[in-house]
Design a protein around this motif. Structure first.
Motif, PDB file in Angstrom:
ATOM      1  N   THR A 213       0.828  -1.377   0.037  1.00  0.00           N
ATOM      2  CA  THR A 213      -0.038  -0.107   0.131  1.00  0.00           C
ATOM      3  C   THR A 213       0.945   1.188   0.182  1.00  0.00           C
ATOM      4  N   GLY A 214       2.225   1.021   0.404  1.00  0.00           N
ATOM      5  CA  GLY A 214       3.010   2.390   0.622  1.00  0.00           C
ATOM      6  C   GLY A 214       2.604   3.279   1.800  1.00  0.00           C
ATOM      7  N   LEU A 215       1.714   2.618   2.642  1.00  0.00           N
ATOM      8  CA  LEU A 215       1.634   3.547   3.936  1.00  0.00           C
ATOM      9  C   LEU A 215       2.590   3.519   5.006  1.00  0.00           C
ATOM     10  N   ARG A 216       2.916   4.525   5.587  1.00  0.00           N
ATOM     11  CA  ARG A 216       4.006   4.802   6.383  1.00  0.00           C
ATOM     12  C   ARG A 216       3.572   4.646   8.051  1.00  0.00           C
ATOM     13  N   PRO A 217       4.438   3.889   8.610  1.00  0.00           N
ATOM     14  CA  PRO A 217       3.912   4.142  10.068  1.00  0.00           C
ATOM     15  C   PRO A 217       3.812   5.278  10.905  1.00  0.00           C
ATOM     16  N   ARG A 218       3.279   5.490  11.645  1.00  0.00           N
ATOM     17  CA  ARG A 218       3.003   6.651  12.339  1.00  0.00           C
ATOM     18  C   ARG A 218       3.295   6.532  13.883  1.00  0.00           C
ATOM     19  N   ALA A 219       2.173   5.771  14.377  1.00  0.00           N
ATOM     20  CA  ALA A 219       2.376   5.647  16.147  1.00  0.00           C
ATOM     21  C   ALA A 219       2.099   4.030  16.147  1.00  0.00           C
ATOM     22  N   PHE A 220       2.750   3.643  17.147  1.00  0.00           N
ATOM     23  CA  PHE A 220       2.343   2.106  17.493  1.00  0.00           C
ATOM     24  C   PHE A 220       2.133   1.786  18.872  1.00  0.00           C
ATOM     25  N   TYR A 221       1.057   1.134  19.322  1.00  0.00           N
ATOM     26  CA  TYR A 221       0.632   0.884  20.538  1.00  0.00           C
ATOM     27  C   TYR A 221       0.501  -0.612  20.627  1.00  0.00           C
ATOM     28  N   MET A 222       0.878  -0.994  21.885  1.00  0.00           N
ATOM     29  CA  MET A 222       0.712  -2.371  22.114  1.00  0.00           C
ATOM     30  C   MET A 222       0.158  -2.192  23.664  1.00  0.00           C
ATOM     31  N   GLY A 223      -1.409  -2.946  23.545  1.00  0.00           N
ATOM     32  CA  GLY A 223      -1.973  -2.927  24.489  1.00  0.00           C
ATOM     33  C   GLY A 223      -2.641  -4.559  25.017  1.00  0.00           C
ATOM     34  N   GLY A 224      -3.791  -4.357  25.761  1.00  0.00           N
ATOM     35  CA  GLY A 224      -4.413  -5.630  25.896  1.00  0.00           C
ATOM     36  C   GLY A 224      -5.643  -5.629  26.672  1.00  0.00           C
ATOM     37  N   GLY A 225      -5.789  -6.206  27.653  1.00  0.00           N
ATOM     38  CA  GLY A 225      -4.830  -7.262  28.320  1.00  0.00           C
ATOM     39  C   GLY A 225      -3.565  -6.462  28.804  1.00  0.00           C
ATOM     40  N   THR A 226      -2.579  -7.313  29.413  1.00  0.00           N
ATOM     41  CA  THR A 226      -1.164  -6.384  29.579  1.00  0.00           C
ATOM     42  C   THR A 226      -0.270  -7.104  28.978  1.00  0.00           C
ATOM     43  N   CYS A 249       8.431   4.240  13.306  1.00  0.00           N
ATOM     44  CA  CYS A 249       7.195   5.130  14.163  1.00  0.00           C
ATOM     45  C   CYS A 249       7.793   6.290  14.688  1.00  0.00           C
ATOM     46  N   ARG A 250       6.999   7.177  15.032  1.00  0.00           N
ATOM     47  CA  ARG A 250       7.404   8.528  15.709  1.00  0.00           C
ATOM     48  C   ARG A 250       7.333   8.143  17.361  1.00  0.00           C
ATOM     49  N   GLU A 251       6.325   7.458  17.594  1.00  0.00           N
ATOM     50  CA  GLU A 251       6.244   6.930  18.962  1.00  0.00           C
ATOM     51  C   GLU A 251       5.749   5.385  19.156  1.00  0.00           C
ATOM     52  N   ILE A 252       6.413   4.763  20.175  1.00  0.00           N
ATOM     53  CA  ILE A 252       6.243   3.248  20.468  1.00  0.00           C
ATOM     54  C   ILE A 252       5.705   3.283  21.868  1.00  0.00           C
ATOM     55  N   THR A 253       4.579   2.885  22.021  1.00  0.00           N
ATOM     56  CA  THR A 253       4.064   2.837  23.323  1.00  0.00           C
ATOM     57  C   THR A 253       3.823   1.251  23.735  1.00  0.00           C
ATOM     58  N   ALA A 269      13.952  -5.603  27.630  1.00  0.00           N
ATOM     59  CA  ALA A 269      13.361  -6.069  26.207  1.00  0.00           C
ATOM     60  C   ALA A 269      12.749  -5.043  25.445  1.00  0.00           C
ATOM     61  N   LEU A 270      11.828  -4.084  25.995  1.00  0.00           N
ATOM     62  CA  LEU A 270      11.414  -2.864  25.782  1.00  0.00           C
ATOM     63  C   LEU A 270      12.207  -1.774  25.252  1.00  0.00           C
ATOM     64  N   LEU A 271      13.420  -1.520  25.923  1.00  0.00           N
ATOM     65  CA  LEU A 271      14.488  -0.474  25.497  1.00  0.00           C
ATOM     66  C   LEU A 271      15.155  -1.092  24.306  1.00  0.00           C
ATOM     67  N   ASP A 272      15.322  -2.420  24.098  1.00  0.00           N
ATOM     68  CA  ASP A 272      16.293  -2.863  23.200  1.00  0.00           C
ATOM     69  C   ASP A 272      15.547  -2.532  21.851  1.00  0.00           C
ATOM     70  N   TYR A 273      14.170  -2.739  21.825  1.00  0.00           N
ATOM     71  CA  TYR A 273      13.238  -2.510  20.678  1.00  0.00           C
ATOM     72  C   TYR A 273      12.741  -1.091  20.457  1.00  0.00           C
ATOM     73  N   GLY A 274      13.459  -0.187  21.348  1.00  0.00           N
ATOM     74  CA  GLY A 274      13.016   1.162  20.915  1.00  0.00           C
ATOM     75  C   GLY A 274      11.573   1.846  21.437  1.00  0.00           C
ATOM     76  N   VAL A 275      11.194   1.198  22.484  1.00  0.00           N
ATOM     77  CA  VAL A 275       9.644   1.734  23.044  1.00  0.00           C
ATOM     78  C   VAL A 275      10.196   3.115  23.771  1.00  0.00           C
ATOM     79  N   THR A 276       9.183   3.860  23.561  1.00  0.00           N
ATOM     80  CA  THR A 276       9.641   5.391  23.936  1.00  0.00           C
ATOM     81  C   THR A 276       8.558   5.770  25.328  1.00  0.00           C
ATOM     82  N   ARG A 277       7.444   4.924  25.159  1.00  0.00           N
ATOM     83  CA  ARG A 277       6.421   5.298  26.397  1.00  0.00           C
ATOM     84  C   ARG A 277       6.028   4.180  26.804  1.00  0.00           C
ATOM     85  N   ILE A 278       5.850   3.892  28.156  1.00  0.00           N
ATOM     86  CA  ILE A 278       5.196   2.808  28.948  1.00  0.00           C
ATOM     87  C   ILE A 278       4.274   3.267  29.707  1.00  0.00           C
ATOM     88  N   SER A 279       3.328   2.378  30.195  1.00  0.00           N
ATOM     89  CA  SER A 279       2.388   2.717  31.250  1.00  0.00           C
ATOM     90  C   SER A 279       2.736   1.836  32.496  1.00  0.00           C
TER      91      SER A 279
END
Length: 494
Positions: A213-226, A249-253, A269-279
């Motif tokens: 599609t040529g779409l570009r990732p902007r923001a990523f969010y992994m949620g759940g659950g936990t 992505c500009r941000e990785i949560t 693991a989160l740091l190694d893969y560039g996560v920028t925001r956690i809860s």
């Protein structure tokens, strides 16, 4: 009063009108076009000379309104619903003698209405005034909406070729009493590895779809659950599979919401893969409340998890609180706010308790604080956020919220979560992976949204994951829409 007979000129209006009744009467049973209620409300309408005339009466009072027909089917459908709801609202306001803080609004996204007024060319003052005039929104809530929209207007909107990404991990170490989300308890963990294997397949096919599609990732969010309910090796596998997405992505949560699931290996693991925001979500500092609602962690564990994340280098930590938990009062909530302020997160969300029948919390209703106290808790949350230098940046509402309040996210300048804003305002396309995830495609010119849903059952997801990936292909590349795809006009959210 436990039952109301509600008669409407069209069955399509009944659910909207019933929602307004529940603003005033809580869990009242609504008898749709059926006799036997302790109160009877009748809605009638007629069209004369291009004007829809509506009457709503309870036998003692009557609300009348007139609305000119525009000839636009979508607009007229919206105005018809609004007329019916406002008729019931006016009747209930006169009958009970008070106005809820959000007036007649029952929708999830009230910011939409303010944006709609601004898009008509109104100034901010005019847009706010019109919102209050039509929907009877209080000065307090109108001010919150104004501030949120002003914060959002300073953010960069997604480009037409940008897309947000979501991965759902539907597991928790225990189920919170207030939870109505899709999640299964980890238990013995027999589904964890098969789920991650299936998720890796869906992620790989999503990466291929993005390339097509040529779409570009902007923001990523992994949620759940936990997500951090996964053991560190499995968490790494998911993050590794998603790295071609997250790296752009500009941000990785990642929601590390339960403090009792956080350890050094998972944070690394989160740091190694560039996560920028956690809860790191406490919900409350009071251990007795945590035990009551099934959180199975302590205030001390929250402090330890938060300190470890800081020590390891996380520079954006979000914390969630809930106003209105069973057994709590205003003083207890203020103690939680003081404690949170001492930790100094970059963002926080103040949720208002919502009692869903799919949760266990309805069993605690006798211990819940009243609506006035919950409103004071929400005000205390806003006051504390402002004292910390935060601004409200997104807001949403749910059904059955204590005190008819709302959920508000606050953040320090420069720390608003783009994904949260874009999900609430529906300004971005979304590719979603995992059980129960919903992908979304916006059609600006046509003015509607189309969605594709993954199955919610975890075992079904594992066995049908290739079908889930195909649903996204159908959504974004055309072809015949599967039954899982749903098209809808962009709602007014009134």
């Amino acid at each position: 009063m436990s039952t109301v007979s509600l008669y409407a000129a069209s069955e399509t209006l009944l659910s909207d009108m019933a929602e307004v009744l529940r603003l005033y009467m809580g869990g009242v049973t609504v008898l749709a076009n059926e006799a036997g209620g302790e109160m009877t409300i009748r809605h009638t309408e007629e069209i004369a000379d291009g004007v829809r005339v509506v009457h709503v009466t309870d036998g003692e009072r009557c609300e009348e309104s007139r609305e000119r027909i525009t000839g636009d089917a979508v607009v007229d459908k919206r105005l018809r619903r609004r007329q019916a709801k406002l008729g019931v609202y006016g009747l209930m306001k006169r009958r009970f003698g008070f106005a809820p803080p959000w007036g007649s609004l029952t929708g999830i996204r009230p910011t939409r209405l303010l944006y709609a007024n601004l898009n008509k060319g109104m100034t901010m003052d005019e847009a706010v005034h019109e919102l209050q005039r039509v929907f009877d929104v209080s000065d307090e809530k109108a001010a919150v909406l104004r501030e949120i929209v002003q914060v959002q207007q300073a953010l960069t909107l997604p480009a037409r070729d940008e897309i947000d990404l979501y991965i759902g991990i539907p597991f928790c170490v225990s189920r919170c009493a207030y939870c109505s989300f899709l999640s299964g308890e980890v238990g013995k963990g027999e589904l964890l590895a098969p789920y991650v294997e299936a998720l890796e397949r869906e992620i790989a096919q999503t990466i291929a779809l993005l390339e097509e599609t040529g779409l570009r990732p902007r923001a990523f969010y992994m949620g759940g659950g936990t997500p951090t309910a996964l053991p560190a090796p499995l968490l790494r596998r998911v993050l590794r599979a998603a790295q071609p997405l997250t790296a752009r992505c500009r941000e990785i949560t990642v929601e590390a919401g339960r403090p009792d699931t956080i350890d050094r290996d998972k944070l690394q693991a989160l740091l190694d893969y560039g996560v920028t925001r956690i809860s790191v979500n406490p919900q409350t500092k009071h251990d007795e409340t945590l035990a009551r609602i099934g959180r199975r962690h302590t205030c001390r564990q929250t402090e330890e998890a938060y300190a470890l994340a800081r020590q390891m280098g996380f520079s954006h930590i979000n914390m969630d609180l809930i106003a209105g938990l069973p057994g709590e009062n205003l003083q207890m909530f203020e103690e939680t706010l003081t404690w949170l302020r001492s930790l100094a997160p970059e963002s926080m969300t103040v949720h208002t308790l919502s009692i869903k029948r799919s949760s266990l919390l309805h069993l605690w209703e006798a211990q819940l604080p009243d609506g006035e106290m919950v409103a004071d808790m929400v005000r205390a949350g806003a006051r504390t956020a402002h004292e910390m230098g935060m601004q409200p940046y997104y807001l949403y509402r749910q059904k059955y919220m204590a005190g008819n309040q709302e959920n508000v996210g606050y953040a320090l300048p420069g720390h608003a979560c783009l994904y949260n804003v874009e999900m609430m305002e529906e300004t971005a396309n979304v590719l979603a992976m995992g059980a129960g995830a919903a992908s979304k495609r916006l059609f600006d010119r046509q003015g509607f949204i189309r969605r594709a849903f993954n199955v919610s059952d975890i075992r079904q997801y594992i066995s049908r994951v290739d079908e889930m990936a195909q649903r996204k292909r159908d959504l974004f590349l055309g072809g015949n829409a599967p039954a899982s795809c749903k098209s809808e006009n962009v709602p007014e959210n009134a």
